[in-house]
Design an enzyme around this catalytic site. Structure first.
Site, PDB file in Angstrom:
ATOM      1  N   GLU A 108       5.118  -4.847 -10.357  1.00 28.08           N
ATOM      2  CA  GLU A 108       6.461  -4.675  -9.904  1.00 28.08           C
ATOM      3  C   GLU A 108       7.459  -5.581 -11.034  1.00 28.08           C
ATOM      4  O   GLU A 108       8.588  -4.962 -11.582  1.00 28.08           O
ATOM      5  CB  GLU A 108       7.084  -4.599  -8.594  1.00 28.08           C
ATOM      6  CG  GLU A 108       8.385  -4.293  -8.445  1.00 28.08           C
ATOM      7  CD  GLU A 108       8.857  -4.102  -7.130  1.00 28.08           C
ATOM      8  OE1 GLU A 108       9.682  -3.666  -6.632  1.00 28.08           O
ATOM      9  OE2 GLU A 108       8.128  -5.000  -6.254  1.00 28.08           O
ATOM     10  N   GLU A 137       0.825  -1.207   0.035  1.00 27.01           N
ATOM     11  CA  GLU A 137      -0.059   0.016   0.096  1.00 27.01           C
ATOM     12  C   GLU A 137       0.850   1.330   0.129  1.00 27.01           C
ATOM     13  O   GLU A 137       0.586   2.419  -0.548  1.00 27.01           O
ATOM     14  CB  GLU A 137      -1.023  -0.074   1.155  1.00 27.01           C
ATOM     15  CG  GLU A 137      -2.169  -1.100   0.954  1.00 27.01           C
ATOM     16  CD  GLU A 137      -1.637  -2.466   1.640  1.00 27.01           C
ATOM     17  OE1 GLU A 137      -2.295  -3.552   1.586  1.00 27.01           O
ATOM     18  OE2 GLU A 137      -0.481  -2.525   2.035  1.00 27.01           O
ATOM     19  N   PRO A 169      10.883 -14.607   0.536  1.00 26.59           N
ATOM     20  CA  PRO A 169       9.641 -14.696   1.163  1.00 26.59           C
ATOM     21  C   PRO A 169       8.948 -13.246   1.140  1.00 26.59           C
ATOM     22  O   PRO A 169       9.619 -12.312   1.169  1.00 26.59           O
ATOM     23  CB  PRO A 169      10.136 -15.227   2.472  1.00 26.59           C
ATOM     24  CG  PRO A 169      11.429 -15.498   2.506  1.00 26.59           C
ATOM     25  CD  PRO A 169      12.289 -14.907   1.225  1.00 26.59           C
TER      26      PRO A 169
END
Length: 463
Positions: free
Chosen positions: A380, A77, A286
């Protein structure tokens, strides 16, 4: 445009009171949860007074500048809203910024993204109890409150609207599960949604959910994450790694979630990955940093069975390999061999280096999509030209995933083993997929201007 409070029915008031009572009773459990998280991530011990007592930064009494409070829960966010914040700060430099988050990684990301804004204040969001949000609103005295994606906190939004604060939900998205829950809890969610001054959604499907709740949206803009500024200095680090590895194949498991890593390692084992592609390197990154120790343990356990050297951590390479600094060889050359051995299984446990990982990789397998977790953001990766292969579960980012599949920037597989097999067979033209990823990312830019125009149209912006 000053917002008007939304009248609440008796049923809504009772439901809101029940929600508040349950949340208040859960405060001790939330404290225990933070302590448990602090075992792996000590930063969770910090700023409890902000979370539980709303001791957030206070606006100066004599400060009359317009203030925007932005709440960006965590890393995703914080990045998503950054194009709007930076554009607004450039056009209206007199505005002050108060930016809140929920997680320590979100706090670090906000510091990196917004720390240079003049007079910015960063803090952890207080829990959504009326007395806490009222104290925060009194201390900050915001002109506007911007929430990102799915953050609909009933007490915060209703109290802010009651104080005349312009409230906005930006880059809004609604997964099928969230949409169903909003309708089931309509006695609370409906007045909260109707209290929003501005709503800008990612897709028409998202907009339809809000319209069914009685709040027509102010714009459908696509995903703001397409407009996030690229970080060429970090991408350059990935290119250097690639050169030093001798252009050996690199497979990346990106933003992996709980229990996906052992599935991936098992898939490598079943496909005899390193036997069939002995020069390849496999990276695992991760999604949540507090899980890196557990993931590294799995990698150590599997390494002998996979026939590779002891795994290494990116974080162990030291500050000399940080983006923007010169350093010696990382993956190639005698110095690297002496320090790291022959790394073939690598844990990406550094913060802020996803652009480097995506630039390095020939292909990324998208975490969160191989188990029913909804998938992670693939935008991304495409922005840095990394082809993406996804699993069957992409419901959290379904529109972006479908668009990427249609554009040839992504492929879908039913299992990690099938994806590993396809990579080994070299059946995909990865160079063409890389070009498609670049093109897909470029074609979907432009959400920032739509969002800003919607905000200006709905709130009294300075002239």
């Amino acid at each position: 445009m000053k917002p008007s409070p939304v009248p609440l029915s008796v049923g809504s008031r009772l439901a809101l009171a029940l929600y508040t009572a349950v949340l208040a009773l859960f405060q001790p459990l939330l404290a225990l949860y933070l302590l448990r998280r602090a075992v792996a991530q000590p930063a969770y011990r910090q700023a409890w007074a902000q979370r539980f007592l709303a001791q957030v930064p206070a606006r100066e009494a004599h400060d009359s500048a317009p203030v925007i409070w932005v709440h960006a829960v965590s890393v995703g966010e914080a990045h998503a809203i950054s194009p709007v914040v930076m554009h607004w700060a450039k056009v209206y430099p007199e505005h002050r910024w108060f930016i809140s988050c929920t997680t320590p990684t979100g706090r670090e990301t906000c510091q990196a993204l917004y720390g240079q804004l003049p007079g910015v204040s960063l803090f952890y969001m207080p829990y959504d109890l009326p007395w806490l949000v009222c104290r925060a609103l009194k201390r900050i005295r915001p002109t506007a409150l911007w929430l990102v994606e799915t953050e609909l906190w009933p007490n915060l939004l209703l109290k802010a609207t009651g104080r005349g604060v312009h409230t906005a939900l930006l880059n809004a998205r609604v997964s099928p599960t969230t949409g169903k829950r909003l309708k089931q809890l309509g006695v609370v969610s409906r007045p909260v949604i109707q209290s929003l001054s501005t709503v800008v959604c990612q897709t028409a499907a998202d907009a339809q959910v809000f319209e069914e709740m009685g709040r027509p949206v102010d714009g459908v803009c696509g995903n703001l994450k397409f407009d996030v500024a690229l970080r060429p200095e970090v991408a350059a680090l990935g290119r250097r790694w690639k050169e030093e590895s001798g252009a050996a194949p690199v497979l990346l498991l990106a933003s992996s979630r709980e229990d996906e890593e052992p599935l991936f390692l098992e898939a490598l084992l079943r496909t005899q990955f390193f036997k069939r592609m002995p020069q390849a390197s496999v990276w695992i990154v991760p999604r949540h940093p507090q899980r890196t120790d557990a993931v590294f343990q799995w990698m150590q356990d599997y390494a002998p069975r996979l026939g590779v050297a002891t795994p290494v951590r990116r974080s162990q390479w030291g500050s000399g390999d940080e983006p923007g600094r010169s350093s010696g060889s990382i993956l190639g050359g005698k110095a690297a061999e002496a320090r790291l051995g022959q790394p073939r299984l690598i844990l990406g446990d550094s913060m802020g280096e996803m652009p480097a990982y995506y630039t390095l990789a020939d292909l990324a397998l998208l975490g969160g999509s191989w188990l029913p977790l909804g998938g992670q953001n693939l935008i991304e990766a495409c922005a840095y030209g990394c082809p993406i292969w996804v699993g069957p579960h992409t419901f959290n980012f379904e529109k972006a995933a479908q668009d990427a599949l249609s554009a040839g920037a992504a492929r879908r597989f039913e299992s990690l083993q099938a994806a590993c097999e396809a990579f080994l067979d070299k059946s995909t033209n990865l160079e063409a997929a890389r070009k498609s990823a670049f093109a897909y990312a470029r074609q979907h830019r432009g959400a920032t201007l739509t969002t800003v125009n919607a905000l200006i149209a709905r709130m009294k912006a300075p002239q």
